[in-house]
Scaffold this motif. Structure first.
Motif, PDB file in Angstrom:
ATOM      1  N   ILE A  55      27.839  39.097  48.547  1.00 36.05           N
ATOM      2  CA  ILE A  55      28.667  39.777  49.556  1.00 36.05           C
ATOM      3  C   ILE A  55      28.616  41.283  49.333  1.00 36.05           C
ATOM      4  CG2 ILE A  55      31.054  40.122  50.335  1.00 36.05           C
ATOM      5  CD1 ILE A  55      31.487  37.102  49.735  1.00 36.05           C
ATOM      6  N   GLY A  56      28.637  41.705  48.063  1.00 34.54           N
ATOM      7  CA  GLY A  56      28.531  43.124  47.748  1.00 34.54           C
ATOM      8  C   GLY A  56      27.237  43.729  48.247  1.00 34.54           C
ATOM      9  N   LEU A  57      26.146  42.986  48.100  1.00 36.61           N
ATOM     10  CA  LEU A  57      24.860  43.466  48.612  1.00 36.61           C
ATOM     11  C   LEU A  57      24.899  43.643  50.124  1.00 36.61           C
ATOM     12  CD1 LEU A  57      22.354  41.302  46.556  1.00 36.61           C
ATOM     13  CD2 LEU A  57      22.394  43.787  46.647  1.00 36.61           C
ATOM     14  N   ILE A  58      25.561  42.707  50.796  1.00 37.53           N
ATOM     15  CA  ILE A  58      25.604  42.738  52.256  1.00 37.53           C
ATOM     16  C   ILE A  58      26.514  43.857  52.773  1.00 37.53           C
ATOM     17  CG2 ILE A  58      26.351  41.433  54.289  1.00 37.53           C
ATOM     18  CD1 ILE A  58      25.380  38.900  52.824  1.00 37.53           C
ATOM     19  N   LEU A  59      27.675  44.011  52.182  1.00 41.20           N
ATOM     20  CA  LEU A  59      28.645  44.969  52.723  1.00 41.20           C
ATOM     21  C   LEU A  59      28.270  46.429  52.490  1.00 41.20           C
ATOM     22  CD1 LEU A  59      32.073  43.265  51.981  1.00 41.20           C
ATOM     23  CD2 LEU A  59      30.822  43.376  54.126  1.00 41.20           C
ATOM     24  N   GLY A  60      27.639  46.705  51.376  1.00 42.08           N
ATOM     25  CA  GLY A  60      27.229  48.082  51.124  1.00 42.08           C
ATOM     26  C   GLY A  60      28.317  48.933  50.485  1.00 42.08           C
ATOM     27  N   THR A  61      27.939  50.120  50.105  1.00 41.38           N
ATOM     28  CA  THR A  61      28.834  50.967  49.331  1.00 41.38           C
ATOM     29  C   THR A  61      29.962  51.603  50.148  1.00 41.38           C
ATOM     30  OG1 THR A  61      27.316  52.806  49.629  1.00 41.38           O
ATOM     31  CG2 THR A  61      27.092  51.527  47.617  1.00 41.38           C
ATOM     32  N   TYR A  62      29.781  51.777  51.434  1.00 38.58           N
ATOM     33  CA  TYR A  62      30.825  52.431  52.231  1.00 38.58           C
ATOM     34  C   TYR A  62      32.136  51.655  52.164  1.00 38.58           C
ATOM     35  CZ  TYR A  62      33.497  54.243  56.105  1.00 38.58           C
ATOM     36  OH  TYR A  62      34.494  54.771  56.871  1.00 38.58           O
ATOM     37  N   ILE A  63      32.051  50.379  52.434  1.00 35.99           N
ATOM     38  CA  ILE A  63      33.262  49.566  52.451  1.00 35.99           C
ATOM     39  C   ILE A  63      33.830  49.426  51.051  1.00 35.99           C
ATOM     40  CG2 ILE A  63      34.160  47.251  52.919  1.00 35.99           C
ATOM     41  CD1 ILE A  63      32.144  47.082  55.210  1.00 35.99           C
ATOM     42  N   SER A  64      32.965  49.287  50.059  1.00 37.58           N
ATOM     43  CA  SER A  64      33.440  49.042  48.694  1.00 37.58           C
ATOM     44  C   SER A  64      34.283  50.185  48.164  1.00 37.58           C
ATOM     45  CB  SER A  64      32.266  48.796  47.745  1.00 37.58           C
ATOM     46  OG  SER A  64      31.588  49.999  47.488  1.00 37.58           O
ATOM     47  N   ASN A  65      33.916  51.407  48.491  1.00 38.09           N
ATOM     48  CA  ASN A  65      34.691  52.540  48.009  1.00 38.09           C
ATOM     49  C   ASN A  65      36.110  52.528  48.567  1.00 38.09           C
ATOM     50  OD1 ASN A  65      32.533  53.490  46.523  1.00 38.09           O
ATOM     51  ND2 ASN A  65      31.806  54.818  48.157  1.00 38.09           N
ATOM     52  N   LYS A  66      36.299  51.934  49.721  1.00 42.04           N
ATOM     53  CA  LYS A  66      37.614  51.901  50.347  1.00 42.04           C
ATOM     54  C   LYS A  66      38.476  50.743  49.835  1.00 42.04           C
ATOM     55  CE  LYS A  66      36.435  54.464  54.397  1.00 42.04           C
ATOM     56  NZ  LYS A  66      36.893  55.752  53.975  1.00 42.04           N
ATOM     57  N   ILE A  67      37.868  49.576  49.573  1.00 45.97           N
ATOM     58  CA  ILE A  67      38.677  48.409  49.213  1.00 45.97           C
ATOM     59  C   ILE A  67      38.621  48.029  47.745  1.00 45.97           C
ATOM     60  CG2 ILE A  67      38.536  47.409  51.516  1.00 45.97           C
ATOM     61  CD1 ILE A  67      36.490  45.413  50.359  1.00 45.97           C
ATOM     62  N   GLU A  68      37.666  48.536  47.001  1.00 43.76           N
ATOM     63  CA  GLU A  68      37.506  48.104  45.615  1.00 43.76           C
ATOM     64  C   GLU A  68      38.744  48.408  44.777  1.00 43.76           C
ATOM     65  OE1 GLU A  68      34.372  48.479  41.932  1.00 43.76           O
ATOM     66  OE2 GLU A  68      34.275  49.928  43.558  1.00 43.76           O
ATOM     67  N   GLY A  69      39.304  49.596  44.907  1.00 47.61           N
ATOM     68  CA  GLY A  69      40.483  49.966  44.126  1.00 47.61           C
ATOM     69  C   GLY A  69      41.677  49.074  44.416  1.00 47.61           C
ATOM     70  N   ILE A  70      41.877  48.754  45.680  1.00 46.13           N
ATOM     71  CA  ILE A  70      42.993  47.890  46.064  1.00 46.13           C
ATOM     72  C   ILE A  70      42.793  46.480  45.516  1.00 46.13           C
ATOM     73  CG2 ILE A  70      44.178  46.825  48.043  1.00 46.13           C
ATOM     74  CD1 ILE A  70      43.446  49.404  49.621  1.00 46.13           C
ATOM     75  N   ALA A  71      41.574  45.964  45.604  1.00 46.24           N
ATOM     76  CA  ALA A  71      41.287  44.618  45.107  1.00 46.24           C
ATOM     77  C   ALA A  71      41.475  44.540  43.599  1.00 46.24           C
ATOM     78  CB  ALA A  71      39.868  44.212  45.492  1.00 46.24           C
ATOM     79  N   ILE A  72      41.037  45.552  42.875  1.00 47.53           N
ATOM     80  CA  ILE A  72      41.177  45.561  41.418  1.00 47.53           C
ATOM     81  C   ILE A  72      42.652  45.656  41.029  1.00 47.53           C
ATOM     82  CG2 ILE A  72      40.713  46.944  39.355  1.00 47.53           C
ATOM     83  CD1 ILE A  72      37.907  47.442  40.520  1.00 47.53           C
ATOM     84  N   LEU A  73      43.421  46.480  41.734  1.00 45.39           N
ATOM     85  CA  LEU A  73      44.861  46.582  41.473  1.00 45.39           C
ATOM     86  C   LEU A  73      45.547  45.234  41.689  1.00 45.39           C
ATOM     87  CD1 LEU A  73      47.380  48.374  40.917  1.00 45.39           C
ATOM     88  CD2 LEU A  73      47.500  48.715  43.396  1.00 45.39           C
ATOM     89  N   GLY A  74      45.217  44.579  42.777  1.00 48.19           N
ATOM     90  CA  GLY A  74      45.793  43.263  43.066  1.00 48.19           C
ATOM     91  C   GLY A  74      45.426  42.233  42.008  1.00 48.19           C
ATOM     92  N   ALA A  75      44.183  42.254  41.561  1.00 45.58           N
ATOM     93  CA  ALA A  75      43.739  41.303  40.540  1.00 45.58           C
ATOM     94  C   ALA A  75      44.479  41.537  39.225  1.00 45.58           C
ATOM     95  CB  ALA A  75      42.237  41.429  40.325  1.00 45.58           C
ATOM     96  N   GLY A  76      44.643  42.788  38.837  1.00 43.99           N
ATOM     97  CA  GLY A  76      45.357  43.102  37.602  1.00 43.99           C
ATOM     98  C   GLY A  76      46.808  42.678  37.656  1.00 43.99           C
ATOM     99  N   LEU A  77      47.468  42.962  38.775  1.00 44.66           N
ATOM    100  CA  LEU A  77      48.876  42.561  38.934  1.00 44.66           C
ATOM    101  C   LEU A  77      49.027  41.048  38.942  1.00 44.66           C
ATOM    102  CD1 LEU A  77      50.061  45.180  41.596  1.00 44.66           C
ATOM    103  CD2 LEU A  77      50.636  45.101  39.155  1.00 44.66           C
ATOM    104  N   LEU A  78      48.091  40.365  39.579  1.00 43.55           N
ATOM    105  CA  LEU A  78      48.144  38.907  39.637  1.00 43.55           C
ATOM    106  C   LEU A  78      47.995  38.295  38.245  1.00 43.55           C
ATOM    107  CD1 LEU A  78      48.304  36.402  41.453  1.00 43.55           C
ATOM    108  CD2 LEU A  78      45.827  36.489  41.621  1.00 43.55           C
ATOM    109  N   LEU A  79      47.050  38.786  37.458  1.00 41.53           N
ATOM    110  CA  LEU A  79      46.876  38.266  36.102  1.00 41.53           C
ATOM    111  C   LEU A  79      48.104  38.545  35.239  1.00 41.53           C
ATOM    112  CD1 LEU A  79      43.128  39.028  35.329  1.00 41.53           C
ATOM    113  CD2 LEU A  79      44.197  36.794  35.653  1.00 41.53           C
ATOM    114  N   CYS A  80      48.692  39.717  35.377  1.00 37.45           N
ATOM    115  CA  CYS A  80      49.928  40.027  34.637  1.00 37.45           C
ATOM    116  C   CYS A  80      51.045  39.062  35.036  1.00 37.45           C
ATOM    117  CB  CYS A  80      50.366  41.471  34.896  1.00 37.45           C
ATOM    118  SG  CYS A  80      49.382  42.716  34.053  1.00 37.45           S
ATOM    119  N   ALA A  81      51.189  38.811  36.325  1.00 34.49           N
ATOM    120  CA  ALA A  81      52.239  37.909  36.806  1.00 34.49           C
ATOM    121  C   ALA A  81      52.027  36.487  36.306  1.00 34.49           C
ATOM    122  CB  ALA A  81      52.284  37.925  38.340  1.00 34.49           C
ATOM    123  N   ILE A  82      50.792  36.007  36.330  1.00 39.03           N
ATOM    124  CA  ILE A  82      50.515  34.654  35.843  1.00 39.03           C
ATOM    125  C   ILE A  82      50.801  34.581  34.346  1.00 39.03           C
ATOM    126  CG2 ILE A  82      48.708  32.934  35.460  1.00 39.03           C
ATOM    127  CD1 ILE A  82      47.407  33.974  38.073  1.00 39.03           C
ATOM    128  N   GLY A  83      50.410  35.610  33.596  1.00 36.64           N
ATOM    129  CA  GLY A  83      50.673  35.633  32.156  1.00 36.64           C
ATOM    130  C   GLY A  83      52.149  35.602  31.836  1.00 36.64           C
TER     131      GLY A  83
END
Length: 181
Positions: A55-83
């Motif tokens: 999916i990363g190959l398909i979407l390209g760098t333009y979109i990733s720069n906009k959503i990557e930070g939000i996705a990583i923040l969500g993943a970190g918060l989710l792992l903290c909450a599960i822990g």
């Protein structure tokens, strides 16, 4: 034919990407999980480690720069909450989990540990056979490392009893903090 140096780089990259799944798998494995569930979890993580860079190959760098930070923040918060939830449930002797590695929770887990492979897929400068090989190795390595971690966590669970779930929760929380900071 792929040069040996390029193959070595792809293998190292696949191993590094699979280590996220290994780390989180240790924490998840400290819950009472059957071998069939371990197989399904590892397989799902492997599939996500194939899909996310694709999916990363398909979407390209333009979109990733906009959503990557939000996705990583969500993943970190989710792992903290599960822990935290695992730790509190063990202390309070509750059996229900916020997000168990079954059904939707399994997909959230697999997505969370494969986010870094999405970014790698965006920057994967390979073409043709090398891209297919790289993405395939990402999936294989992450599945094998997940299975290994879950089995180690399962064995630790039997050795440590209820304290293993507290340790597992601490591992997930720490990994979530690592993603956030």
């Amino acid at each position: 034919m792929l040069p040996l140096g390029d193959l070595f780089s792809i293998v190292i990259m696949a191993f590094a990407l699979g280590m996220d799944a290994f780390s989180v798998g240790l924490g998840i494995g400290m819950q009472a999980i059957r071998l069939k569930r371990i197989f399904i979890i590892g397989l799902t993580v492997g599939v996500f480690h194939i899909l996310m860079p694709f999916i990363g190959l398909i979407l390209g760098t333009y979109i990733s720069n906009k959503i990557e930070g939000i996705a990583i923040l969500g993943a970190g918060l989710l792992l903290c909450a599960i822990g935290i939830q695992m730790i509190l449930n063990t202390i309070l002797n509750k059996e229900n989990q916020l997000l168990a590695p079954v059904g939707f929770g399994l997909f959230v887990f697999a997505f969370t540990v494969s986010l870094d492979s999405f970014s790698v897929g965006l920057s994967l400068g390979l073409s043709g056979l090398a891209t297919v090989l790289a993405i395939s190795l990402f999936g294989i390595f992450s599945a094998v490392l997940t299975w290994t971690a879950l089995l180690i966590g399962r064995k630790t669970h039997h050795l440590l009893g209820t304290y293993s779930e507290i340790l597992g929760g601490c591992i997930l929380f720490g990994f979530g903090l690592n993603i956030l900071f």
